[in-house]
Enzyme design. Sequence first.
Site, PDB file in Angstrom:
ATOM      1  N   SER A  60      27.594  14.302  96.340  1.00 39.36           N
ATOM      2  CA  SER A  60      27.319  14.680  97.741  1.00 39.36           C
ATOM      3  C   SER A  60      27.144  13.259  98.177  1.00 39.36           C
ATOM      4  O   SER A  60      26.886  13.016  99.459  1.00 39.36           O
ATOM      5  CB  SER A  60      25.765  15.410  97.547  1.00 39.36           C
ATOM      6  OG  SER A  60      24.867  14.400  96.653  1.00 39.36           O
ATOM      7  N   ASN A  61      26.849  11.977  97.466  1.00 42.03           N
ATOM      8  CA  ASN A  61      26.974  10.703  97.825  1.00 42.03           C
ATOM      9  C   ASN A  61      28.089  10.391  98.409  1.00 42.03           C
ATOM     10  O   ASN A  61      28.164   9.634  99.511  1.00 42.03           O
ATOM     11  CB  ASN A  61      26.236   9.577  96.936  1.00 42.03           C
ATOM     12  CG  ASN A  61      24.800   9.820  96.768  1.00 42.03           C
ATOM     13  OD1 ASN A  61      24.084   9.486  97.673  1.00 42.03           O
ATOM     14  ND2 ASN A  61      24.194  10.437  95.624  1.00 42.03           N
TER      15      ASN A  61
ATOM     16  N   HIS B  37      20.800   4.630  92.358  1.00 45.54           N
ATOM     17  CA  HIS B  37      19.605   5.341  91.055  1.00 45.54           C
ATOM     18  C   HIS B  37      18.668   6.221  91.676  1.00 45.54           C
ATOM     19  O   HIS B  37      18.033   5.552  92.713  1.00 45.54           O
ATOM     20  CB  HIS B  37      19.279   4.122  90.548  1.00 45.54           C
ATOM     21  CG  HIS B  37      18.423   4.655  89.105  1.00 45.54           C
ATOM     22  ND1 HIS B  37      19.252   5.221  87.977  1.00 45.54           N
ATOM     23  CD2 HIS B  37      17.124   4.867  88.999  1.00 45.54           C
ATOM     24  CE1 HIS B  37      18.215   5.591  86.889  1.00 45.54           C
ATOM     25  NE2 HIS B  37      16.865   5.450  87.553  1.00 45.54           N
TER      26      HIS B  37
ATOM     27  N   LEU C 134      28.599   8.174  85.493  1.00 43.89           N
ATOM     28  CA  LEU C 134      27.539   8.056  84.283  1.00 43.89           C
ATOM     29  C   LEU C 134      27.744   7.043  83.244  1.00 43.89           C
ATOM     30  O   LEU C 134      27.150   6.769  82.438  1.00 43.89           O
ATOM     31  CB  LEU C 134      27.727   9.574  83.760  1.00 43.89           C
ATOM     32  CG  LEU C 134      26.960  10.690  84.526  1.00 43.89           C
ATOM     33  CD1 LEU C 134      27.077  11.941  84.093  1.00 43.89           C
ATOM     34  CD2 LEU C 134      25.646  10.320  85.288  1.00 43.89           C
ATOM     35  N   LYS C 135      29.176   6.494  83.282  1.00 43.28           N
ATOM     36  CA  LYS C 135      29.589   5.667  82.097  1.00 43.28           C
ATOM     37  C   LYS C 135      29.236   4.213  82.580  1.00 43.28           C
ATOM     38  O   LYS C 135      29.225   3.777  83.675  1.00 43.28           O
ATOM     39  CB  LYS C 135      31.103   5.807  82.073  1.00 43.28           C
ATOM     40  CG  LYS C 135      31.554   7.200  81.419  1.00 43.28           C
ATOM     41  CD  LYS C 135      31.536   6.728  79.813  1.00 43.28           C
ATOM     42  CE  LYS C 135      31.374   8.469  79.220  1.00 43.28           C
ATOM     43  NZ  LYS C 135      32.645   9.323  79.383  1.00 43.28           N
ATOM     44  N   LEU C 136      28.744   3.524  81.443  1.00 43.24           N
ATOM     45  CA  LEU C 136      28.623   1.977  81.655  1.00 43.24           C
ATOM     46  C   LEU C 136      30.002   1.424  81.677  1.00 43.24           C
ATOM     47  O   LEU C 136      31.055   1.660  81.121  1.00 43.24           O
ATOM     48  CB  LEU C 136      27.945   1.458  80.531  1.00 43.24           C
ATOM     49  CG  LEU C 136      27.420   0.045  80.397  1.00 43.24           C
ATOM     50  CD1 LEU C 136      26.392  -0.076  81.310  1.00 43.24           C
ATOM     51  CD2 LEU C 136      26.980  -0.435  78.933  1.00 43.24           C
TER      52      LEU C 136
ATOM     53  N   ASN D  68      25.355   0.434  92.669  1.00 38.04           N
ATOM     54  CA  ASN D  68      25.151   1.607  92.207  1.00 38.04           C
ATOM     55  C   ASN D  68      24.028   2.177  92.890  1.00 38.04           C
ATOM     56  O   ASN D  68      22.992   1.446  93.359  1.00 38.04           O
ATOM     57  CB  ASN D  68      24.708   1.392  90.481  1.00 38.04           C
ATOM     58  CG  ASN D  68      24.382   2.919  90.010  1.00 38.04           C
ATOM     59  OD1 ASN D  68      25.019   3.798  90.180  1.00 38.04           O
ATOM     60  ND2 ASN D  68      23.091   2.744  89.438  1.00 38.04           N
TER      61      ASN D  68
ATOM     62  N   ASP E 228      21.448  -0.149  85.137  1.00 36.96           N
ATOM     63  CA  ASP E 228      20.213  -0.046  86.077  1.00 36.96           C
ATOM     64  C   ASP E 228      19.474  -1.454  86.025  1.00 36.96           C
ATOM     65  O   ASP E 228      18.393  -1.337  86.270  1.00 36.96           O
ATOM     66  CB  ASP E 228      19.319   1.046  85.792  1.00 36.96           C
ATOM     67  CG  ASP E 228      19.946   2.527  85.903  1.00 36.96           C
ATOM     68  OD1 ASP E 228      21.056   2.635  86.596  1.00 36.96           O
ATOM     69  OD2 ASP E 228      19.742   3.195  84.980  1.00 36.96           O
TER      70      ASP E 228
HETATM   71  C1  GRF Z   1      22.287  10.893  92.314  1.00 40.39           C
HETATM   72  O1  GRF Z   1      21.239  11.164  92.081  1.00 40.39           O
HETATM   73  C2  GRF Z   1      22.670   9.391  92.112  1.00 40.39           C
HETATM   74  O2  GRF Z   1      21.665   8.597  92.339  1.00 40.39           O
HETATM   75  C3  GRF Z   1      22.749   9.436  90.451  1.00 40.39           C
HETATM   76  O3  GRF Z   1      23.552  10.696  90.447  1.00 40.39           O
HETATM   77  C4  GRF Z   1      23.403  11.418  91.281  1.00 40.39           C
HETATM   78  C5  GRF Z   1      24.942  11.762  91.807  1.00 40.39           C
HETATM   79  O4  GRF Z   1      24.715  12.792  92.883  1.00 40.39           O
HETATM   80  N1  GRF Z   1      23.083   8.078  90.015  1.00 40.39           N
HETATM   81  P1  GRF Z   1      26.024  13.268  93.588  1.00 40.39           P
HETATM   82  O5  GRF Z   1      27.205  13.428  92.548  1.00 40.39           O
HETATM   83  O6  GRF Z   1      26.258  12.199  94.599  1.00 40.39           O
HETATM   84  O7  GRF Z   1      25.622  14.424  94.281  1.00 40.39           O
END
Ligand code: GRF
Length: 200
Positions: A12-13, A104, A85-87, A102, A145
């Site tokens: 979604s981002n 968060h 999700l990965k470092l 990133n 983070d």
């Molecule tokens: C978001 O809440 C972002 O802050 C976190 O993972 C989520 C990803 O959501 N790191 P999307 O895949 O962008 O919908």
Amino acid sequence: MNIAVFVSGRGSNLKAILASEELKELVEVKAVISDKISCPAFQIAKSFSIPTYSIGDKAGCLKYRELIILLLDLRIDLIVLAGFLKLLPNELVNAFHNKIINIHPALLPSFGGRGMYGPNVHKAVFESSAKVSGATVHFVDYTYDTGNIIVQRCVDISDVKSPEEIAERVIKIEHELLPYVVKKIALGKVSIVDKRVIVL
Ligand code: GRF
């Protein structure tokens, strides 16, 4: 400015970046990268005809070394981690020093670090009884983070009844904050002075 967006799930981002009218004139999303073979975010990329690449050990996936070459070939100016999700390995962070951001879904430096992603974050915030949460966009360094914070935005959660309600409020902020930061970077309005990130 050429950007690559790294994703692991819903996307979604990524969609918020692609939907931003302001960004259309400033940035081009050259590639969407995932640690998954497929994920909903890839469908979004494909609907915008953006090439997708998977990284990992499986057949057809790029190794990080190959990914770095690809990103350099594509002349990527900024890497945006949007739910990745990965470092990242140190070689990639070094190759794109202060060019990786990133998002968060909480107010760092609280509620961050290994394992603090997705619903885990909102559950921890809920159980802490915190009265505000929010979103943070930060530069990426070698650990989860901990990079310098660029921008944060808060939301009142004093009346929420569940972690899901926190998630709903925070994601709305994320969809505004991430395109905003990408825009500021594209306009050359983000700089680092000593350890503080200045956004003009
Ligand atoms: C978001 O809440 C972002 O802050 C976190 O993972 C989520 C990803 O959501 N790191 P999307 O895949 O962008 O919908």
